[in-house]
Structure formats: structure tokens, C-alpha cells
Design an enzyme around this catalytic site. Structure first.
Site, PDB file in Angstrom:
ATOM      1  CE  LYS A 131     -35.646  52.093 -75.705  1.00  9.36           C
ATOM      2  NZ  LYS A 131     -36.856  51.314 -75.354  1.00  9.36           N
TER       3      LYS A 131
ATOM      4  CB  SER B 288     -38.957  51.893 -78.533  1.00 10.44           C
ATOM      5  OG  SER B 288     -38.915  51.603 -77.145  1.00 10.44           O
TER       6      SER B 288
ATOM      7  CB  SER C 144     -40.315  48.996 -76.318  1.00  8.14           C
ATOM      8  OG  SER C 144     -41.282  49.845 -76.875  1.00  8.14           O
TER       9      SER C 144
END
Length: 459
Positions: free
Chosen positions: A84, A161, A185
Site C-alpha cells: 500500500k 483506504s 480500511s
């Protein structure tokens, strides 16, 4: 065996490692398939932001040599993955999804703990994935990268996210990924993409740097087994995280079998605030609860202690972190990320007294949330009250972006483990997630219940 792309996309990390051990596959074959999958899928998904093909091939060659010698570095040697954007990966700029940091990106000289553990194991780090602005939208909306789309329906969001990571796993680009979760997230994109996503207990997986006591890292995968395999690696201790729970060193995967009969479950249809549950979501979760009862679990429907508006102090408290980061930037920088700037702006009027009152209010939310599980082993509820919404939106249309987190953020405040697992689909084929929440530090129990539920859904 000859590995074609369709076959690779279906393979789990466990299957890849077994194929390396039997020499039916090589890490170099798998790395090439993963790179091909990125080339084929990413133009439509917008999940991957940086690809290090040369580095991936070098890592794969080294892994192949270790497997041939019978000396793999660890249980994930040769398994490809992507990191990420917000996780530090040495030498690669970190934008955290926002154009506001485009001229101020951190270029780390070290890896964050999950990245470091994967390198130590010999995993193949292919590159990096998208995330939403500063991790605060329940969607793939990003002022830096543009919207990330859902493999189940490209018109819908993958969630946030950990948007690119979830989309990449769901599309079969990689078998698993590390997500981060400050309000939901990991779990919300797992729900939207039909994956398994574990938010561990706070401190279970070391993180660095960490800007919030609610933030954790954890696995996203297509199976509970793969999530547990990844947790085995990333939960190893790291001295940089003072909250690290580095004393539990037993493997996580072997504990997932056995009966769950007699397990006490509190079933929560709605948290009491946020969006009303979509009928398809409510029906799928109810069916999931019926299957748990069929396993011998003792299910009791409970009523939420919350009502509409009770989430407001939580939303206001969470505005502080992005506001503090944006406030030091120029007006021109903030103007490139208007949605996150506008959402966080009210925090600019908080006094120190206001901030402390909000903190105390979140502690009140925490106490009431913990009260729901007092008489049970686990809570079960929808991960998200709604299916995936439009990919271009930062949040559900007509509502605050924070409403996307209504069913998840409370368990960040309480530091409890929570796992989202697919329990069905809407009539249009959109995935629906069921969330299993355990007592603090009972990550094993949550994985065991998730594995039992997975077997029940497959049976």
C-alpha cells in the site's frame, strides 16, 4: 506444471508455496505471471501505482535458488505481493493518496515493519498500490491517483483506504496484501471486494511510523488460511513499535480447525447510526448468521446502545489527524485535494479543550461498544451497511464521507480484532461482507470463527 495466467489468478499463497516445495512451479514463473496480470488488469482497475519489474525478477531469481537448495528464507518465500502507498518501502515515494503531498512526498530510507518482515521471508515485492487521501475515505477516491475500481463491477468503488491492495487481490493480481486500518480500511474494502480482511488487535502487527493509536496493519486475502499465513510473518516483533505485542510467536494458521459449537454470538443487525442497512446486505448477513447457528453457535440478537448522531464526536475527533497534516502546507497544495481539505477543515476551529472533550467522547463510545460483547464470545454484524457505491465518489452519495465507517470505526477505538468475510452478493453480483468481532487480543478466535464460517459457506 505450465502456469497460465487464469490459473495463476486463482492460486492462493498456500498453493504457491506448496508448488514451490514440490517443484511444480518456480518463483520466476509466478513473478512473470504476476507482472502480466498487472499489465492486463491495471488499466481498468487503477490499483497499482508503481511497478518494479526489474527488482521483482531479481527477487524471484534469488527465491528460486533458495527453493532449489531447500533453504527458503521463510514460509512466504517467492510469493508475490504489492504494498500500500502509505506503507514505507525503501526508496519509493509515499504520497498517502493525496495530491496535496505531491511536492512533499516522503522517500523513506527504511521499510515499515510489515514490508521488512516480507523481505526477510523472501516474498517478491512487485511495487505499490493506491489508497485514498490520507486514509480517511471509505472509497478508492484519490486526488493523487484517481479512482480505484472494483473488479466485481468497474463502475463501483473497491472501498478504502486499502483500495488498490483489495482490488489487486480480488482481481487475482496477487494472492494477498497488507492493508492498514484506522477506521475500517482493511475490512470495508474486503467487504466491497469479496475478500477476507483482518483488522488485528492494536499492537498485534508492528507498524512504523504510526500517526494514530487507532491504526493497525493486517492481511487482505481470498481465504482465511492465506490471511493467517500472512499474519504469521507480519506479526513478528519490531523494536520500532513500542505497542508491539511480540510475545505470541506460535503459528496462526494451525489453530483454525475444530468445532465452534457452543460459541456465544451477539448478532447486531444495525449499529444504530449511519446508513440504514440495505435489504440485500441485511438478508445476506442474516443468512450468514443462520449458518453459524447451524454450526452449533448460540446466537442472540442484540440491540445497539447507539442512536443517530452518536457517531459525531468520533467523526470530529478523526478530523484532527488529516487537518494537522494539511495545515502545514500551502493553500496551493491544499487546493489540489479539496475533498479531504474540506472534510478536515472544521478541526481548525478546535481549541485544546475541544480536542480533549472529543477524546473523552471517543472513550465513551469505546466503553459502550465493549459493553455489547460483555456476555458473548463474538459479535457479528454487517461489515458495511451498503454495497459498493460509485467509484468516483469519496463516500456514499448525499452523506458525509465518514458514514462509510459506521460499522467499523468503533472497533478501532476498542482495539478489538475484527474480520470481514464474504457472505453473499447482491442481485447485481456485488459482494457483501459479514464482520466477526472478538474480544481484545483474541485474534486467534476471530480467525477460527472466520475459517468455520468459510467452511460453512462452501459446504
Amino acid at each position: 506444471m505450465t502456469l497460465d495466467l487464469a490459473q495463476y489468478r486463482r492460486m492462493t499463497a498456500a498453493a504457491l508455496v506448496a508448488a514451490y516445495r514440490s517443484r511444480d512451479l518456480s518463483p520466476r514463473e509466478v513473478a512473470e505471471a504476476a507482472l502480466h496480470a498487472i499489465e492486463e488488469s491495471n488499466p481498468a482497475l487503477n490499483a497499482v501505482t508503481h511497478v518494479d519489474a526489474e527488482g521483482a525478477r531479481a527477487q524471484a531469481a534469488a527465491s528460486e535458488g533458495r527453493w532449489r537448495a531447500g533453504t527458503p528464507n521463510g514460509p512466504l518465500d517467492g510469493v508475490p505481493t504489492l504494498m500500500k502507498d502509505g506503507l514505507w518501502m525503501k526508496g519509493i515515494p509515499v504520497y498517502r493518496g493525496t495530491m496535496a503531498l505531491d511536492r512533499h512526498a516522503v522517500v523513506p530510507d527504511t521499510d515499515s515493519p510489515p514490508v521488512a518482515r516480507l523481505r526477510e521471508d523472501g516474498a517478491i515485492l512487485l511495487g505499490k498500490t493506491t489508497m485514498c487521501d490520507l486514509g480517511m475515505f471509505g472509497s478508492g477516491y484519490s486526488s493523487k491517483f484517481g479512482p480505484t475500481r472494483n473488479p466485481a463491477d468497474l463502475s463501483r468503488t473497491s472501498g478504502g483506504s486499502s483500495s488498490g491492495s483489495a482490488a489487486a487481490v480480488a482481481a487475482g493480481i496477487i494472492p494477498f496484501a497488507v492493508g492498514t486500518d484506522i477506521v475500517g480500511s482493511i475490512r470495508q474494502p474486503a467487504s466491497f471486494c469479496g475478500l477476507v480482511g483482518l483488522k488485528p488487535s492494536y499492537g498485534r502487527v508492528p507498524t512504523y511510523p504510526n500517526s494514530s493509536p487507532a491504526a493497525v496493519a493486517g492481511p487482505l486475502a481470498r481465504t482465511v488460511e492465506d490471511a493467517a499465513l500472512l499474519l504469521d510473518t507480519i506479526a513478528r516483533p519490531d523494536f520500532r513499535d513500542f505497542a508491539c505485542l511480540g510475545t505470541d510467536t506460535q503459528p496462526w494458521a494451525p489453530v483454525m480447525g475444530g468445532s465452534v459449537a457452543g460459541t456465544r454470538i451477539g448478532y447486531l443487525r444495525s449499529v444504530g447510526f449511519g446508513l440504514a442497512p440495505d435489504p440485500a446486505v441485511a438478508a445476506a448477513v442474516a443468512e450468514g448468521v443462520r449458518r453459524l447457528a447451524g454450526l452449533g453457535c448460540e446466537v442472540t440478537e442484540i440491540t445497539s446502545p447507539f442512536q443517530q448522531g452518536d457517531e459525531k464526536p468520533g467523526e470530529d475527533f478523526y478530523r484532527m489527524r488529516p487537518y494537522s497534516e494539511l495545515a502545514v502546507l500551502s493553500a496551493a497544495d491544499r487546493a489540489t485535494a479539496t475533498v479531504i481539505d474540506a472534510w478536515s477543515a472544521p478541526a481548525g476551529g478546535y481549541s485544546g479543550v475541544d480536542y480533549h472533550r472529543l477524546f473523552l467522547a471517543t472513550q465513551g463510545l469505546r466503553e459502550r461498544t465493549l459493553g455489547m460483547i460483555r456476555d458473548f464470545d463474538f459479535l457479528v454484524l454487517p461489515t458495511s451497511p451498503i454495497p459498493p457505491f460509485a467509484a468516483e465518489l469519496p463516500g456514499p452519495e448525499g452523506h458525509s464521507t465518514f458514514t462509510a465507517w459506521s460499522n467499523t470505526f468503533l472497533f478501532n477505538l476498542t482495539e478489538q480484532p475484527g474480520l470481514s468475510i464474504n457472505c453473499g452478493f447482491t442481485a447485481d453480483g456485488l459482494p457483501i461482507g459479514l464482520q466477526i468481532v472478538g474480544h481484545r487480543f483474541d485474534d486467534r478466535g476471530v480467525l477460527r470463527m472466520g475459517a468455520a464460517f468459510e467452511r460453512a459457506m462452501a459446504g
